[in-house]
Design a protein around this motif. Structure first.
Motif, mmCIF file in Angstrom:
data_model
loop_
_atom_site.group_PDB
_atom_site.id
_atom_site.type_symbol
_atom_site.label_atom_id
_atom_site.label_comp_id
_atom_site.label_asym_id
_atom_site.label_seq_id
_atom_site.Cartn_x
_atom_site.Cartn_y
_atom_site.Cartn_z
ATOM 1 N N PRO A 142 0.821 -1.281 0.085
ATOM 2 C CA PRO A 142 0.016 -0.137 0.068
ATOM 3 C C PRO A 142 0.644 1.271 -0.126
ATOM 4 O O PRO A 142 1.722 1.332 0.786
ATOM 5 N N LYS A 143 0.768 2.018 -0.932
ATOM 6 C CA LYS A 143 1.552 3.396 -1.228
ATOM 7 C C LYS A 143 0.839 4.277 -1.989
ATOM 8 O O LYS A 143 0.210 4.089 -2.976
ATOM 9 N N SER A 144 0.881 5.633 -1.504
ATOM 10 C CA SER A 144 0.549 6.548 -2.287
ATOM 11 C C SER A 144 1.232 6.975 -3.640
ATOM 12 O O SER A 144 2.356 6.847 -3.509
ATOM 13 N N TRP A 145 0.238 7.484 -4.497
ATOM 14 C CA TRP A 145 1.040 8.103 -5.669
ATOM 15 C C TRP A 145 -0.113 9.148 -6.113
ATOM 16 O O TRP A 145 -1.236 9.261 -5.781
ATOM 17 N N ALA A 146 0.719 9.893 -7.178
ATOM 18 C CA ALA A 146 -0.454 11.064 -7.860
ATOM 19 C C ALA A 146 -0.941 10.378 -8.960
ATOM 20 O O ALA A 146 -0.207 9.792 -9.720
ATOM 21 N N PRO A 147 -2.160 10.788 -9.563
ATOM 22 C CA PRO A 147 -2.819 10.394 -10.743
ATOM 23 C C PRO A 147 -1.645 10.727 -11.749
ATOM 24 O O PRO A 147 -1.157 11.809 -11.864
#
Lengths: 395, 395, 395
Positions: free
Chosen positions: A268-273
């Motif tokens: 689970p990891k954040s990213w920008a579209p």
């Protein structure tokens, strides 16, 4: 675990053209080439454990160019070139004359008269980082062909707009260590999922690198993100094709719960579209600071709708036996530790903290392996020579 | 081309006092000393081609101090000390305590306890850079004499207000490679000419270094610039005397066409008049930012009168057979590439681009050679030892 | 002077647990441990003089983290790791991702996969620097225990809020060189005194380090400062206990004259009162720039009352035979040279200038010795091996 001798034997049996091409995207390499990089890294790590020196260069420079901040990758690259016997030389574009309008092909040659490796991180501009690396590579090829450079430096992608191959390969090495064998990965479910973070503009290269690589080994890879948080479509299509070819599967869902369901591994990891990254690239190019600030506000507000994309203990219960392996490229946004609300609950992170450190520990060896596989047609023979000489690393 | 063995034999036959003095201006060295530096560089370059390790140090620091931006020279210096086995340590005056009002002689000793080489670029202030290097040199001498330092580090001038010896010597090595022999340079016409550039404040050290060195070898050196774009008078006088002593000639003209006429070699490059550099030095010292801005505007306007000082294909037709060798220290201001209107037309630069890269490729070896000639009375014996040991650079 | 062989024999006879603990405060080490560090440094320095290579590592990183400006210590650390065969890698927190809120224990592991030494300067915040180092040390211990790190890097305190052990140990090595033997120090009077300086906020670590170490060897240590310029009370108490245990004495006075009276050694140096350092720490933490400026003004005004705390030729006449050894960690604030009115008169400093350089020259060897004593249970055996191999440092 296999002995160094067994690993070297296996390396010698794997076919590879890596000595004739740069390792810029994992999906441009054959499965045998990927395996050879993994095994070479395993040998280098085992040799350090056994205090065997791995210096294959008596001198030579390993150049680094970081167009974005970095700790882990910077130190991993430094460690990699050091274990091979190279010295680091950083190209700090702020202190150079490059602003003069010097061409890429000129700079590439000017820094490379005595270079054996060049590592580049260039992940800020969508459509630019990987293209820049290829431009450098072509200039180096011309330099060698024209007799300007005595040898072709290995070009290492330390993260671009498309892929993060040193990360994904280190992750794969860790999975192999954890599960015992590449074959054990077949049929395992890996959930690469978006997670909430109070920051924005995180690169796409990690999730893209993961789905682009893990689909090569018969895994069941699920990509999950809220609607609108798309990755680059070509990479998603690549992952789909990879899965088909490897006998695994590639699935896309829009719920973290669904992705976690029965998973053996979660990432689970954040990213920008990627659509945001495209707008951001345009604003960065135009140096539109107000526009960037507005975009950030818009994105943070948008992100805030998805705070429930949170890797909690409860969420983990949905995974296989509640005991899926948690992975992260670090640093993670840990709720209550590094931020108020983030990607992962402290209890979950703490349970897997040492595991994530071990995951990270592979990166120096993967980079060194990539350099060896670019410089030598038969790295196994060179490793055998190191083993035969058995020079100690530390007296 | 001569073999490594032949070159070493020739080095052993050349008289030199370079092990007892710093190489701060080429015209302070004898022709034999210059030749020995060239030949040592040739051996080092040939050894790298043949994969022979050139490490003469098992440890030791090579210190760098850059008071101006640099890519080429920074990497050349890093390459030079690396090929000899030294590690680079940069003295970043911004991160040091030097602003405390520490004396030069103290700093020189404090950084040198384990140093074998110190390279300095200091070209911003007319009258200061070379003088600073001599102050450092004297402090190092005192440190050795007083038992503070275990050995005298080699001091390398990486560009000062007067000379740029690593550049001019690399240029000479390239001319020797290109024309086959130093003797072939006798009677050859070299045109060192000013060229238009949309920037101002470019140092004088390159044209001064070129006229100060190339007049030593019987060449016909022509210096050309618009009226008012004078170099330091003492250096021009030195060039005149050099030419007389070497059996060559030194001519000054005020037209690019005249300089190019029949030339075997052309070196078109922009610089600021030394009178401007003097005013600039005063303004820099006074931190007079408005004054500096005004001076820049004045100079750019003045420069703009001489846009026809442009190395075009048509201009090149005036040279010997239309085929003179084009040289540049790089980066060149290329019209339509790195600026709108510059020193050289794209077609001319492109024709000689690879040649200028080869020219630049000599600098690491020239710097390493200067260090060896400062550290060893008989570098030929050390090179012979390296050859006998025949340790490979890359396994 | 003792031979290398004699020194190695003595090292082998000294008991030490330094291979199992970090050297963060001198008073945490036993006298035998301190002696072993001194003797190991002496051997390393003698080996360099005799051109014997001291490389004990074939590869490995020596990491540096400087949270304050530094020239001397930076170069000493670079020299130390270089003479042992390590390569330097600086952790520049500005260029890293550490601002993300990453934990200390994570960073400590992430940079250490291939590290053999970590040197840290952290002296800005009272109560924080030494504590930070212990946090790093604990994280490294955990990393080794959990199998994340292949070996425990030596942690070196390059100056903290409490002690400056590489400085005080280098000072002690210099005293041993100057007076011939550690035993000669017994009964010698050393005056560690405050001196006026036109700056403020100078760390307490040097005077604290000096009184904390020099009281261990039977010296008569006098600490002198104007009222209100206190050191950390716990360190003063430690010095008192040290003196009692070693058979020396520890005296506090409030007059420079009294301290200098009959002294064999004087160490006049400015520092800020620890109460001021505490207020400054709070203001730095609060990023209260106006508060910091006001504090600076207040302190400078306060300092100005004590301009007569000045190491003049006249003041020096009060010392033993007028010929006490003047010491300083450098750079000194020299009246009329580096400032208008400072710590020391030019004539006094000039007389002892070379002596202070020799004092400073010990630091690289002390740091290298600390690393060896942390990495090896029996550094004497390794030194013997180096001596037996007799590989030259410079060909």
């Amino acid at each position: 675990m296999k002995s160094i001798n067994e690993l070297i034997k296996e390396i010698n049996e794997l076919k590879s053209e890596l000595h004739e091409k740069d390792f810029l995207l994992t999906w441009e390499q054959s499965p045998e080439e990927l395996e050879r990089v993994l095994k070479t890294a395993q040998v280098l790590k085992a040799m350090r454990q056994e205090n065997i020196a791995t210096n294959v260069f008596n001198n030579g420079l390993g150049i680094s160019l970081f167009r974005d901040n970095s700790t882990r990758t910077r130190f991993s690259y430094a460690s990699a070139i050091n274990m091979l016997g190279l010295a680091q030389q950083d190209l700090d574009e702020g202190k150079s004359q490059i602003a003069h309008g010097e061409t890429v092909r000129e700079t590439a040659n000017m820094i490379s008269f005595c270079a054996d490796a060049i590592g580049i991180r260039d992940d800020m501009y969508l459509g630019a980082g990987n293209a820049y690396m290829r431009e450098v590579g072509a200039a180096l090829d011309e330099g060698v062909k024209e007799g300007v450079l005595p040898s072709r430096p290995a070009l290492i992608n330390l993260q671009c707009d498309i892929d993060h191959p040193t990360q994904s390969m280190a992750d794969l090495a860790w999975l192999e260590e954890h599960f015992g064998d590449l074959n054990q990965l077949k049929g395992k479910k890996l959930a690469m999922t978006w997670a909430y973070s109070p920051s924005y503009g995180k690169p796409l290269s990690v999730p893209q690198g993961i789905i682009g690589l893990m689909t090569r080994f018969g895994m069941d890879v699920t990509l999950a993100h809220p609607e609108g948080y798309d990755l680059i479509p070509e990479v998603v299509e690549q992952a789909r094709q990879n899965a088909e070819a490897s006998g695994g599967s590639f699935t896309q869902v829009t719920s973290m719960e669904e992705a976690f369901d029965g998973a053996d591994i979660v990432y689970p990891k954040s990213w920008a579209p990627y659509q945001v990254m495209e707008r951001r690239t345009e604003l960065l190019r135009a140096q539109d600071h107000d526009g960037l600030k507005a975009l950030e506000q818009e994105c943070l507000a948008q992100n805030a709708n998805f705070k429930d994309w949170h890797c909690t203990e409860e969420m983990m219960t949905k995974t296989k036996g509640g005991e899926a392996l948690y992975m992260h490229c670090l640093p993670a946004d840990i709720t209550g530790v590094s931020c108020k609300e983030g990607e992962v609950e402290e209890a979950v992170f703490e349970k897997y903290r040492i595991a994530t450190y071990k995951e990270a520990s592979w990166k120096p060896y993967i980079i060194a392996s990539m350099i060896m596989n670019r410089k030598y047609q038969e790295p196994g023979l060179v490793l055998q020579q190191l083993l035969d000489e058995y020079k100690t690393r530390v007296k």
